[in-house]
Design a protein around this motif. Structure first.
Motif, PDB file in Angstrom:
ATOM      1  N   ARG A   2       5.156  -0.491   7.758  1.00  0.00           N
ATOM      2  CA  ARG A   2       6.496  -1.487   7.340  1.00  0.00           C
ATOM      3  C   ARG A   2       6.678  -0.842   5.899  1.00  0.00           C
ATOM      4  O   ARG A   2       7.986  -0.775   5.748  1.00  0.00           O
ATOM      5  CB  ARG A   2       6.167  -2.814   7.289  1.00  0.00           C
ATOM      6  N   LEU A   3       5.949  -0.494   4.887  1.00  0.00           N
ATOM      7  CA  LEU A   3       6.214  -0.169   3.701  1.00  0.00           C
ATOM      8  C   LEU A   3       6.941   1.093   3.684  1.00  0.00           C
ATOM      9  O   LEU A   3       7.720   1.334   2.930  1.00  0.00           O
ATOM     10  CB  LEU A   3       5.043  -0.062   2.878  1.00  0.00           C
ATOM     11  N   SER A   4       6.367   2.004   4.578  1.00  0.00           N
ATOM     12  CA  SER A   4       6.898   3.468   4.568  1.00  0.00           C
ATOM     13  C   SER A   4       8.359   3.228   5.340  1.00  0.00           C
ATOM     14  O   SER A   4       9.361   3.854   4.756  1.00  0.00           O
ATOM     15  CB  SER A   4       6.376   4.142   5.640  1.00  0.00           C
ATOM     16  N   GLU A   5       8.617   2.293   6.466  1.00  0.00           N
ATOM     17  CA  GLU A   5       9.839   2.178   7.036  1.00  0.00           C
ATOM     18  C   GLU A   5      10.879   1.777   5.661  1.00  0.00           C
ATOM     19  O   GLU A   5      12.175   1.563   5.963  1.00  0.00           O
ATOM     20  CB  GLU A   5       9.782   1.137   8.138  1.00  0.00           C
ATOM     21  N   LEU A   6      10.404   0.831   4.763  1.00  0.00           N
ATOM     22  CA  LEU A   6      11.310   0.278   3.736  1.00  0.00           C
ATOM     23  C   LEU A   6      11.476   1.194   2.672  1.00  0.00           C
ATOM     24  O   LEU A   6      12.094   0.889   1.557  1.00  0.00           O
ATOM     25  CB  LEU A   6      10.543  -1.014   3.082  1.00  0.00           C
ATOM     26  N   GLY A   7      11.029   2.248   2.576  1.00  0.00           N
ATOM     27  CA  GLY A   7      11.223   3.477   1.814  1.00  0.00           C
ATOM     28  C   GLY A   7      10.067   3.626   0.703  1.00  0.00           C
ATOM     29  O   GLY A   7      10.693   4.160  -0.447  1.00  0.00           O
ATOM     30  N   ALA A   8       9.337   2.858   0.601  1.00  0.00           N
ATOM     31  CA  ALA A   8       8.150   3.135  -0.362  1.00  0.00           C
ATOM     32  C   ALA A   8       6.950   3.663  -0.125  1.00  0.00           C
ATOM     33  O   ALA A   8       6.565   4.060   1.161  1.00  0.00           O
ATOM     34  CB  ALA A   8       7.797   1.546  -0.404  1.00  0.00           C
ATOM     35  N   MET A   9       6.316   3.995  -0.776  1.00  0.00           N
ATOM     36  CA  MET A   9       5.210   4.931  -0.990  1.00  0.00           C
ATOM     37  C   MET A   9       3.961   3.884  -1.171  1.00  0.00           C
ATOM     38  O   MET A   9       4.049   2.999  -2.137  1.00  0.00           O
ATOM     39  CB  MET A   9       4.815   6.073  -1.967  1.00  0.00           C
ATOM     40  N   ALA A  10       3.074   3.939  -0.484  1.00  0.00           N
ATOM     41  CA  ALA A  10       1.850   2.942  -0.669  1.00  0.00           C
ATOM     42  C   ALA A  10       0.358   3.526  -0.237  1.00  0.00           C
ATOM     43  O   ALA A  10       0.309   4.478   0.271  1.00  0.00           O
ATOM     44  CB  ALA A  10       2.183   1.637   0.500  1.00  0.00           C
ATOM     45  N   ASN A  11      -0.721   2.692  -0.809  1.00  0.00           N
ATOM     46  CA  ASN A  11      -1.923   3.310  -0.682  1.00  0.00           C
ATOM     47  C   ASN A  11      -2.768   2.155  -1.173  1.00  0.00           C
ATOM     48  O   ASN A  11      -2.293   0.920  -1.824  1.00  0.00           O
ATOM     49  CB  ASN A  11      -2.218   4.405  -1.583  1.00  0.00           C
ATOM     50  N   ALA A  12      -4.264   2.124  -1.179  1.00  0.00           N
ATOM     51  CA  ALA A  12      -4.827   1.321  -1.493  1.00  0.00           C
ATOM     52  C   ALA A  12      -6.440   2.067  -1.716  1.00  0.00           C
ATOM     53  O   ALA A  12      -6.631   3.234  -1.217  1.00  0.00           O
ATOM     54  CB  ALA A  12      -5.381   0.171  -0.531  1.00  0.00           C
TER      55      ALA A  12
END
Length: 429
Positions: free
Chosen positions: A81-91
């Motif tokens: 979902r974060l990718s679909e929202l146009g964001a880069m994410a990681n943990a």
């Protein structure tokens, strides 16, 4: 000394919400993005704790497992979902902390809403946990095949015997398969409490609007429950003999380590930050690429450019680790051990190089001000009393050589652990 960065950086704000959540707003209006981080004061070393007067011990790697599975929600995958929202994410998970982050545009706060939601609402179902066991087992096998990763674990095992620090952050194949949804829920409820979490926001945003926004998210609304008591393993004596092993390396490797046995419970946390900077400076001064020691050993062919010397400090532990490839492993062990044993005297000889090394470290820190991810991800929460990158720069600016030497003289250190890894290329065949 005044903070020289005050001349060009906005004021940073630290707010504790009613539920205990700590919010850190680090505005950088010149950027065109926002980076948000949810940090939890829970890492791979925290596998044992006291809850309701009872000792609880969980399988190695469970903090890392929680990090992997927390993205899974009942009706969607948060990472997708974060990718679909146009964001880069990681943990990622360290020995003492777990962090989740997103990077998004200044007008796109939906990824921040997702970040501040999924990190508060776990969903650990049995089929997905079983699938994750296989995925993480492959990750563990990959780390086991990586010589540098194995060497790192080996020296930590020597420095911290019978301590989770000596086990890979991801755990072992056996421990990963012992993890159940019930244990994951227990770990989440024990450590993912608002009063043990930090939200860091940096980039371009209106601070009042951002604070109001955070207060209305699940992270800001969730009620805190009673936290558990973390257990810090007691330090055990370090084996003084040099461990010799054979591994499939092209050249012999040597790895040495030394604990800095700080009184973490009584030292002010900003003093611990200063000590960590002193450790990094001292090791760079004595073993850095332009130090007389490094130059002499390099020119004599004793070491090559794979030589590395690092100081690391996290919650409740600090150590020096040195790795070299060499044709003369025993000689390197003896020479490095001699320098570490007489570190104060070695540093004292290099006063003329202090400002050069300090300015090099200072320039690297200032450079990180150009990267929002660095500003946010370097934050270690209460480990260093909520110090930000800006505070690190201020602390380093104020440090002079006499103070550094005075600190070094009173730091208790352990005996030196050493390992020689001899080449056994037959394992590659």
């Amino acid at each position: 000394m005044s903070n020289k960065t005050d001349n060009f950086l906005p004021t940073e704000h630290h707010i504790t919400l009613d539920n205990g959540l700590r919010v850190h707003l680090l505005p950088r209006p010149e950027f065109h993005q926002i980076v948000g981080v949810v940090g939890v004061d829970y890492g791979a070393r925290d596998s044992s704790f006291v809850q309701n007067g009872q000792l609880v011990t969980q399988p190695a790697g469970i903090a890392h497992f929680v990090e992997h599975r927390l993205f899974a929600q009942p009706d969607h995958d948060a990472f997708t979902r974060l990718s679909e929202l146009g964001a880069m994410a990681n943990a990622f998970t360290t020995h003492s902390r777990t962090s989740y982050y997103v990077s998004t545009g200044v007008d796109n706060w939906a990824p921040l809403q997702e970040l501040l939601t999924f990190t508060q609402e776990p969903y650990f179902d049995l089929p997905s946990v079983q699938r994750e066991q296989e995925i993480i087992t492959q990750e563990v096998d990959m780390y086991e095949d990586d010589i540098n990763s194995r060497v790192y674990r080996m020296i930590l095992s020597r420095l911290y015997p019978n301590d989770p620090l000596g086990v890979d952050i991801a755990g072992t194949a056996a421990s990963v398969h012992q993890i159940t949804p019930e244990q994951l829920n227990l770990a989440f409820e024990a450590f993912y409490q608002p009063q043990d979490m930090d939200v860091v926001i940096t980039g371009a945003f209106d601070e009042q609007k951002m604070l109001a926004f955070i207060k209305q998210t699940p992270a800001g609304q969730r009620k805190s429950q009673q936290m558990v008591t973390k257990i810090t393993p007691e330090l055990q004596p370090i084996p003084t003999n040099t461990l010799e092993v054979s591994l499939p390396v092209a050249r012999n490797k040597v790895v040495l380590g030394q604990r800095w046995e700080l009184d973490f419970d009584t030292l002010a946390r900003r003093d611990i930050l200063k000590i960590a900077m002193v450790g990094s400076l001292a090791i760079d001064l004595v073993f850095g690429d332009f130090s007389p020691t490094y130059t002499t050993w390099y020119n004599d062919g004793l070491i090559d450019d794979n030589f590395s010397a690092e100081f690391d400090a996290e919650r409740q532990f600090a150590y020096v680790a040195i790795v070299a490839e060499t044709a003369e492993p025993q000689e390197v062990v003896e020479k490095v051990s001699a320098v570490l044993t007489h570190l104060v005297a070695e540093v004292d000889k290099l006063q003329n190089s202090f400002e050069l090394v300090k300015n090099g470290m200072l320039s690297r820190l200032i450079n990180k001000l150009n990267e929002l991810e660095e500003i946010a991800m370097r934050f270690e929460g209460r480990t260093f009393d909520e110090a930000t990158l800006q505070d690190e720069i201020t602390t380093l600016q104020a440090l002079d050589f006499p103070e550094m030497l005075a600190i070094l003289k009173v730091i208790p250190t352990s005996s030196i652990a050493s390992i020689i890894i001899r080449s056994d290329m037959t394992e590659l065949c």
